[in-house]
Design an enzyme around this catalytic site. Structure first.
Site, short mmCIF file in Angstrom:
data_model
loop_
_atom_site.label_atom_id
_atom_site.label_comp_id
_atom_site.label_asym_id
_atom_site.label_seq_id
_atom_site.Cartn_x
_atom_site.Cartn_y
_atom_site.Cartn_z
N GLY A 11 39.04 37.45 36.74
CA GLY A 11 37.73 37.45 36.11
C GLY A 11 37.82 37.48 34.60
N THR A 12 36.95 36.70 33.96
CA THR A 12 36.89 36.70 32.50
C THR A 12 35.70 35.85 32.06
OG1 THR A 12 38.20 36.34 30.50
CG2 THR A 12 38.30 34.63 32.15
N THR A 13 35.36 35.94 30.80
CA THR A 13 34.39 35.02 30.19
C THR A 13 34.95 34.59 28.84
OG1 THR A 13 32.53 36.17 31.25
CG2 THR A 13 32.02 34.68 29.42
N LYS A 45 41.92 38.55 24.56
CA LYS A 45 42.25 37.26 25.17
C LYS A 45 42.28 36.11 24.16
CE LYS A 45 39.97 39.00 29.30
NZ LYS A 45 38.81 38.91 30.20
#
Length: 212
Positions: A11-13, A45
């Site tokens: 999961g990430t954005t 990130k």
């Protein structure tokens, strides 16, 4: 056995947006294992691969770190050979080659953004498998599925720096509010001809659009 059947869920954005004179690249800061267990709330990130070129990562963190480490070496070597800063497209192409040549082993995607003297601000998407696309803005990661409508409706070409920063902040806030494996703080990097500026927005300072 159960994890082998389900595969790896992450999961990430992440996002990147061009504006008049520069580009903003951003992400959340949450890392998860299997999409259920939050292993860290403070992962950065956004990886600087050269002076005015950054990439952000989605997918397997180990794969992404290995690829960006190799890419930074190749891009620095290329810059020394050319005796000039690398083009953003050249940096994105290095990531593309690494992803394509190792597509059977990797589970990571990238957004590359930066500024160079030839084409100014640019955004490139390097998808799983090594596909390379140039776009004025792009979003990625599990949280992106919640904000495609917002991004399509609110993006406009040649935004000012302030408008673009607000667009990116709102998009990350919306995704982090809906996606259970996106969260933490919002990391943003503003890249222009003048240089690079890091912006960190704590989770409690992000705009709210609904009761959370």
């Amino acid at each position: 056995m159960d994890s082998q059947i389900k595969g790896v869920s992450t999961g990430t954005t992440i996002l990147a947006v061009t504006f008049n004179g520069g580009v903003i690249i951003g992400s959340d800061s949450r890392a998860s294992i299997g999409g259920n267990y939050v292993s860290s709330k403070t992962i950065n990130k956004l990886i600087q691969v050269h002076d005015r070129i950054f990439c952000c990562i989605a997918g397997s963190l180990a794969d992404a770190q290995a690829v960006t480490k190799a890419a930074k070496f190749q891009i620095s070597f290329h810059s020394i050979q050319m005796e000039s800063p690398p083009l953003v497209k050249a940096a994105a192409s290095v990531l593309k080659e690494l992803c394509y040549n190792n597509k059977e082993e990797l589970q990571a995607g990238f957004i590359t953004a930066g500024w160079d003297r030839k084409k100014g601000p640019q955004v490139y998407t390097v998808a799983l498998g090594g596909m390379l696309l140039s776009q004025p803005f792009t979003i990625g990661g599990s949280g992106s599925t919640y904000i495609y409508g917002y991004a399509d409706a609110k993006y406009k070409p040649d935004m000012s720096r302030e408008e673009c920063l607000q667009f990116a902040t709102n998009a990350l806030a919306l995704a982090m509010g809906r996606d259970n494996v996106s969260g933490g703080v919002a990391h943003l990097v503003v890249i222009t001809e003048e240089g690079v500026e890091h912006v960190v927005i704590p989770g409690d300072k992000l705009p709210k659009f609904h009761d959370e």
